[in-house]
Design an enzyme around this catalytic site. Structure first.
Site: not given
Ligand code: ARG
Length: 391
Positions: A14, A93, A122, A174
């Site tokens: 990405d 984040r 995110d 992912s």
């Molecule tokens: N669901 C989790 C959150 O919102 C993780 C998000 C990212 N997950 C990933 N497998 N890339 O904090």
């Protein structure tokens, strides 16, 4: 002069495609990578950023700051989202966003960009944080804008433009990882009825390999912060690393959650967080020994609120700051030691001690040495039940 943009760069498909896409839109792209404990090959990733068209690659190791300023406050708060998620991704984040903003200032850029999709949490965490830290910065989210609807379309775009791709076989999931835990979604996990395949996990051993013998670790706390294992002092990062290894061996810290995303959809994600699981267990246990009832119950009742704020991207907000002060105050006496037994996927506290303990054996005992005056109970109960008496 071309407009300059700082892109949060991971080295994945990405963000590599995003470099080229932004360049084509007329931006000079600075690829910014921060390390919060994910596995990285910095020189390889720097090369890929350049090959995709980045003018510059900047790398920050933020692991120590992550533990000190993000992980420990959350542990002190006892914050776990929907009872199962220790917030590893959510916590990283705001820190990465802060790194982006600082880099934009240093590089005199007016734009920042991230590679999040329009369906996740995110994007919210990044953009809310960026807006709070510098409302003048403009945010670009290429993945929300470009017309590359699938992964295959992205791969075709990458190939067409000579963007180097990972040669290793792409994982069907992912994955987001840092020192506090791993988040895994997509692929077969999107069916909430299906049990996660063993191959989805990366930090924890499969059940067949869990040791047959229990292992005990003693965690030493100073004012709510873990400072040692088995009496030996460790700095935060080393302590978490060590517990991830020991806990991972015993399969500690796997959770499977259908969670409520901020943007309104439910998603199924699995998590691995061995150190977080052990430390939350131990810290809560020490609180039970040291805190009086009112403080303990009140504290527990606000932990979920803190978890919500972290999950929903509200790290740098007034309520979060006020709650930090509150939780800090609750932790001033949380100093002591907890024995935690690790066995077949579970971490269980089996002993605890503290100079600040409120446990009084002479009051609790049913054996010799009892000083509790049982005659007082009768009057206490009468008054306690008084409001509810009908006659
Ligand atoms: N669901 C989790 C959150 O919102 C993780 C998000 C990212 N997950 C990933 N497998 N890339 O904090």
């Amino acid at each position: 002069m071309a407009k300059k943009v700082i892109l949060a760069y991971s080295g994945g498909l990405d963000t590599s495609v995003a470099v080229k896409w932004l360049k084509d839109k007329g931006y000079t792209v600075v690829a910014y990578m921060s390390n919060v404990g994910q596995e990285v090959n910095v020189s390889k990733i720097a090369k890929r950023a350049k090959a995709a068209g980045a003018a510059k690659f900047i790398y920050h190791d933020l692991k120590k700051e992550f533990v000190k300023d993000f992980v420990w406050p959350t542990l002190k708060a006892g914050a776990v989202y929907e009872d199962k998620y220790y917030l590893a991704t959510a916590l990283s984040r705001p820190l990465i966003a802060k790194g982006l903003v600082e880099t934009a200032h240093k590089e005199k850029a007016h734009f920042v960009a991230h590679g999040c999709t329009g369906k996740g949490n995110d994007q919210v965490r990044f953009e809310v944080t960026i807006n709070i830290l510098d409302p003048k910065l403009k945010v670009i989210a290429p993945v929300r804008e470009w017309e590359l609807p699938t992964r295959d379309a992205e791969i075709r775009y990458a190939k067409m433009h000579g963007i180097p791709l990972e040669v290793t076989k792409k994982s069907p999931y992912s994955i987001d990882e840092n020192v506090w835990g791993t988040s895994i979604e997509c692929g077969v996990l999107e069916d909430p009825w299906k049990e996660p395949p063993e191959g989805a996990y990366r930090m924890t051993a499969p059940p067949a390999k869990w040791p047959k013998k229990a292992e005990e670790v003693k965690i030493n706390f100073l004012k709510g912060i873990p400072v040692g294992i088995n009496g030996k002092r460790y700095d935060g990062l080393a302590l978490i690393d060590k517990l991830n290894k020991i806990g991972g061996k015993h399969g500690i810290g796997r959770t499977d959650l259908v969670e409520n995303r901020l943007i309104g959809i439910k998603s199924r994600e699995i998590y691995e967080a061995p150190a977080a699981t052990i430390l939350h267990e131990a810290q809560k246990d020490l609180e039970s020994l040291v805190m009086d009832r009112e403080l303990l119950h009140f504290k527990r009742s606000v932990s979920a609120k803190y978890a919500e704020l972290v999950y929903n991207g509200l790290w740098y907000t007034p309520l979060k700051k006020v709650l930090d002060k509150l939780f800090d105050a609750t932790q001033s006496r949380i100093t002591g030691e907890v024995r935690v037994k690790l066995y077949k996927g579970r971490a269980v506290s089996v002993g605890r001690k503290s100079a600040n303990s409120l446990y009084k054996k002479e009051l609790a005992t049913y054996g010799a040495g009892d000083i509790f005056d049982q005659s007082l109970a009768k009057g206490f109960i009468e008054l306690w039940g008084l409001p509810y008496r009908k006659n």
